[in-house]
Each structure stands twice: as structure tokens, then as C-alpha cells.
Design an enzyme around this catalytic site. Structure first.
Site, mmCIF file in Angstrom:
data_model
loop_
_atom_site.group_PDB
_atom_site.id
_atom_site.type_symbol
_atom_site.label_atom_id
_atom_site.label_comp_id
_atom_site.label_asym_id
_atom_site.label_seq_id
_atom_site.Cartn_x
_atom_site.Cartn_y
_atom_site.Cartn_z
ATOM 1 N N TYR A 122 -6.502 39.633 92.379
ATOM 2 C CA TYR A 122 -6.349 40.554 91.248
ATOM 3 C C TYR A 122 -7.100 41.862 91.494
ATOM 4 O O TYR A 122 -8.201 41.871 92.055
ATOM 5 C CB TYR A 122 -6.969 39.940 89.990
ATOM 6 C CG TYR A 122 -6.193 38.807 89.385
ATOM 7 C CD1 TYR A 122 -4.869 38.972 88.970
ATOM 8 C CD2 TYR A 122 -6.792 37.563 89.214
ATOM 9 C CE1 TYR A 122 -4.175 37.919 88.392
ATOM 10 C CE2 TYR A 122 -6.102 36.508 88.634
ATOM 11 C CZ TYR A 122 -4.788 36.697 88.224
ATOM 12 O OH TYR A 122 -4.120 35.660 87.653
ATOM 13 N N CYS B 275 -10.774 34.206 90.891
ATOM 14 C CA CYS B 275 -9.832 33.968 89.789
ATOM 15 C C CYS B 275 -10.357 32.833 88.917
ATOM 16 O O CYS B 275 -11.403 32.258 89.189
ATOM 17 C CB CYS B 275 -8.449 33.609 90.322
ATOM 18 S SG CYS B 275 -7.824 34.743 91.578
ATOM 19 N N MET B 276 -9.597 32.479 87.895
ATOM 20 C CA MET B 276 -10.033 31.403 87.005
ATOM 21 C C MET B 276 -10.141 30.071 87.750
ATOM 22 O O MET B 276 -11.103 29.316 87.551
ATOM 23 C CB MET B 276 -9.054 31.271 85.830
ATOM 24 C CG MET B 276 -9.496 30.259 84.795
ATOM 25 S SD MET B 276 -8.284 30.042 83.474
ATOM 26 C CE MET B 276 -8.501 31.536 82.540
ATOM 27 N N ASP B 277 -9.165 29.804 88.625
ATOM 28 C CA ASP B 277 -9.083 28.469 89.230
ATOM 29 C C ASP B 277 -9.154 28.476 90.753
ATOM 30 O O ASP B 277 -9.187 27.415 91.370
ATOM 31 C CB ASP B 277 -7.755 27.814 88.845
ATOM 32 C CG ASP B 277 -7.457 27.984 87.372
ATOM 33 O OD1 ASP B 277 -8.317 27.587 86.560
ATOM 34 O OD2 ASP B 277 -6.396 28.541 87.036
ATOM 35 N N HIS C 59 -44.676 26.058 73.168
ATOM 36 C CA HIS C 59 -43.808 26.384 74.303
ATOM 37 C C HIS C 59 -44.263 27.717 74.900
ATOM 38 O O HIS C 59 -44.595 28.650 74.165
ATOM 39 C CB HIS C 59 -42.352 26.462 73.836
ATOM 40 C CG HIS C 59 -41.365 26.505 74.964
ATOM 41 N ND1 HIS C 59 -41.442 25.688 76.074
ATOM 42 C CD2 HIS C 59 -40.250 27.259 75.148
ATOM 43 C CE1 HIS C 59 -40.418 25.945 76.881
ATOM 44 N NE2 HIS C 59 -39.689 26.894 76.362
#
Ligand SMILES: *Cc1c(COP(=O)(O)O)cnc(C)c1O
Length: 376
Positions: free
Chosen positions: A269, A316-318, A166
């Protein structure tokens, strides 16, 4: 109950995947075997549908990292040779043999464990000798390759299907890295020659990853192991223009809310962004849990019907927010592209550049909760 599909989705363009395979084929010629890495759920694109399309488009081998990934392909009825790039744990050798996953061996101890497992399932398991020529990850020292090959040949459960190495900097265009790769290839050629001189057939000789395919014709050997090229990206920005590739994945969502905010209002936030003027803000249901890196907060633009607009405030998270500007708001539930092959938008490589990473990490990071849609 059948749920309607989530609006945030990854569209996987199988026709582009096939076009990339044709481009790789042009690069390596008609005779060589073509192994494509489908580890990490085919770099986030979905292992089973991608593997099926790859084999139909002329890939001869697939490569996974783990036993689970190999099992997923076998359970889907895929019978093609599957290389397994990371070593199985002692607990996984039986499954490796039962699934006929072709492991990369670093030492005789691994070989013995796999041979015993193959004996238990009554199989002769194809394996590959891995020679560490400068990657420093797995593999035997080049001087140890003959001994390892001999050990494999003596074991009743194994068949030497290949000999591999590799390349750690094959994608780099700097003279120093190019000569390092040349050194790796010379050392590998020496090990293969020694195996042959010992009267052992090394099987398929393979070394090239995507960088090798582009930059090092002498790495092409009997088989190449392509990864990122198949998914439409170059392994390094410095290789821009080296091959004609089309990004396969597109990430899109829709605007879930459009609202007017006043100059001075804060968004998201941490109050990282404050509206400099009255403006329209769109909320889009995609966040870091979907794989949009949080460190991209405020650095990045979403593309809709009327052009590109900056994402603002913390991702944000979502969900995250986009500043549509003061004029006319965009339509609620209208489509926005986060990245994609769409030339007006960014692709995963642009996003990676902004986030200080590589396209691999972006597409692999698109999480499981984002549905994949396959189109041609
Ligand atoms: C992942 C991997 C590849 C493919 O790498 P790309 O850079 O995506 O082409 C090839 N060989 C090995 C051993 C790998 O782990």
C-alpha cells in the site's frame, strides 16, 4: 472439525519464565512474598498457563487488572490470592467478592461498597489500602491512610490484607527520578507507620514493581509486584545488564509466497517501497492485526535460516513483505522469526525501541488470533 494451527504463532517458553522467576527470587531473597502481574492476559503470554507455571515456580500471589481477568483464573481452578489493581465498578463488586479478588481501595466509599457485597455472599473479603505517594492514579492521600485503614477495620465484610503504593519512576536511573522514588517510599513508610501507631495491622506492605526490584532495595517490603521482569524484559533500556533475564515470547511465521520482482516494481500500500534492483520478495502472513506495529513498516528485519532480511513496504493488516535480496530465494513455507529469544533475531525490546514504545506494549499487543504454544 479440528483446524491445523495457523503458521503465525507465539511460542511461550515456560522454562524461561521459570528462570526469570528464579532471578527475581535471587534479587528479593527467600522470605518475601512474590506477586506477579498477569494482567492483560499475562502481558500477552496467556494468563492461565502462565499463572499455573508462575505459582509452581514460587510466585505466592497474582495480580490482574479487571474482574474478568480474575474470573478467568478462578474458573481455571487457581486458588492463590489474586490482587485486582484497578477498582471494580459498582456493578462489579458482587463478582469481586464472589471471586475473592483482593481490591485496592482508594476511599471509604469503595470500602463500604465492597463490604456490603462481601456480606451478600457471606464472605470476609481481603482488601488492600492503596496510598498515592506520587503516581497520581488511584489511592488515598498519605495523610488519609489511617482513616481509610480504620474504615476498613470497622466494616464487617472486609479484612485488611495489605497496604500498598505504586512507584511511577522506579525504573528510571536519573538522579532526579531516583530521589523522587525515594520521596515516594518515605511518604509510604510514614503512612504505614501511622497505621501501625493507630494500633492497626497494615497487612502485607508492598510497593515495588520491576523497577523497584532492580533499583530500590528499600521498596521490597513484605511483598513485591513483579511484572515485565517475569516475561524477560527490563522496564527501561537504561537498566541494561541489571539482571539476567530471558525473553519468554517468540513470534514466528512462515513464508507464504516467494516471487521475483523487477527493479522499479512497487511493494504494498501507498507505494512506499520500490525495488532498487531485481530481487526476491517473500510474503509473510503477519500484520498489524496480529500486533506487528504498522509504524514499523520498512524499519525492521525478519530472521530466517539464512540471516536477517529487511521488511519492505507498508505492513498490512494481515501480511507484509520481506526483501530476500537478488540471489537465491528462500524456501516457501520456511520459518521466519519476527522476534524472539533467538539471539540472531530481535526480541520484543528491540522491536519496541524501533517502534518508539516499550516491550510491554509489544507483547500485550500480540492479538488474540495469534495462537500461543507453550513449550519447556
Ligand atoms: C502492572 C503493575 C505492576 C507491575 O509492573 P511492572 O513494571 O511490569 O513490573 C505492579 N504494580 C501495579 C499496581 C501495576 O499496575
Amino acid at each position: 472439525m479440528a483446524f491445523p494451527m495457523r503458521v503465525t504463532r507465539a511460542i511461550v517458553h515456560l522454562d524461561s519464565l521459570e528462570a526469570n522467576i528464579r532471578a527475581i527470587r535471587r534479587q528479593i531473597g527467600p522470605e518475601r512474598r512474590l506477586c506477579v502481574a498477569v494482567k492483560a492476559d499475562a502481558y500477552g503470554h496467556g494468563a492461565v498457563p502462565v499463572s499455573t507455571a508462575l505459582l509452581a515456580a514460587g510466585a505466592t500471589h497474582l495480580a490482574v487488572a479487571t474482574v474478568d481477568e480474575g474470573a478467568e483464573l478462578r474458573n481455571a481452578g487457581i486458588g492463590a490470592p489474586i490482587l485486582m489493581l484497578s477498582p471494580p465498578s459498582p456493578e462489579e463488586v458482587d463478582a469481586t467478592a464472589a471471586l475473592e479478588l483482593e481490591a485496592f481501595l482508594s476511599d471509604p466509599e469503595e470500602a463500604a461498597g465492597l463490604s456490603a457485597a462481601a456480606g451478600r455472599v457471606g464472605k470476609r473479603l481481603p482488601v488492600h489500602i492503596k496510598v498515592d505517594t506520587g503516581m497520581g492514579r488511584v489511592g488515598c492521600a498519605p495523610e488519609g491512610a489511617v482513616d481509610l485503614a480504620r474504615a476498613v477495620c470497622r466494616l464487617p465484610g472486609l479484612r485488611l490484607a495489605g497496604t500498598a503504593t505504586h512507584l511511577s519512576v522506579a525504573d528510571s536511573a536519573t538522579p532526579d527520578d531516583r530521589s523522587y522514588t525515594e520521596g515516594q517510599l518515605r511518604s509510604f513508610a510514614g503512612a504505614v507507620e501511622a497505621i501501625r501507631a493507630a494500633g492497626i495491622d497494615p497487612g502485607l506492605v508492598h510497593a515495588a514493581n520491576s523497577g523497584g526490584i532492580i533499583q530500590h532495595p528499600e521498596s521490597l517490603c513484605d511483598m513485591v509486584r513483579a511484572g515485565i521482569l517475569a516475561y524477560g524484559y527490563l522496564p527501561d533500556d537504561a537498566l541494561e545488564g541489571a539482571m539476567d533475564l530471558v525473553p519468554v515470547m517468540e513470534l514466528e511465521s512462515r513464508i507464504s509466497l516467494v516471487k521475483r520482482v523487477r527493479a522499479g516494481d512497487y511493494i504494498s500500500y501507498g507505494r512506499m517501497w520500490r525495488a532498487p534492483r531485481d530481487t526476491w520478495i517473500a510474503t509473510v502472513p503477519v500484520g498489524y492485526a496480529d500486533g506487528l506495529p504498522r509504524r514499523l513498516s520498512g524499519q525492521y528485519r525478519f530472521v530466517g535460516e539464512r540471516g536477517a532480511r529487511p521488511q519492505v513496504g507498508r505492513i498490512c493488516m494481515d501480511q507484509c513483505m520481506v526483501d530476500l535480496g537478488p540471489e537465491e530465494p528462500w524456501e516457501r513455507w520456511g520459518r521466519v522469526a519476527i522476534f524472539g529469544p533467538d539471539p540472531r533475531g530481535q526480541n520484543a525490546a528491540d522491536l519496541a525501541r524501533l517502534a518508539g514504545t516499550i516491550p510491554y506494549e509489544i507483547t500485550c499487543g500480540i492479538s488474540k488470533r495469534v495462537p500461543r504454544i507453550y513449550v519447556r
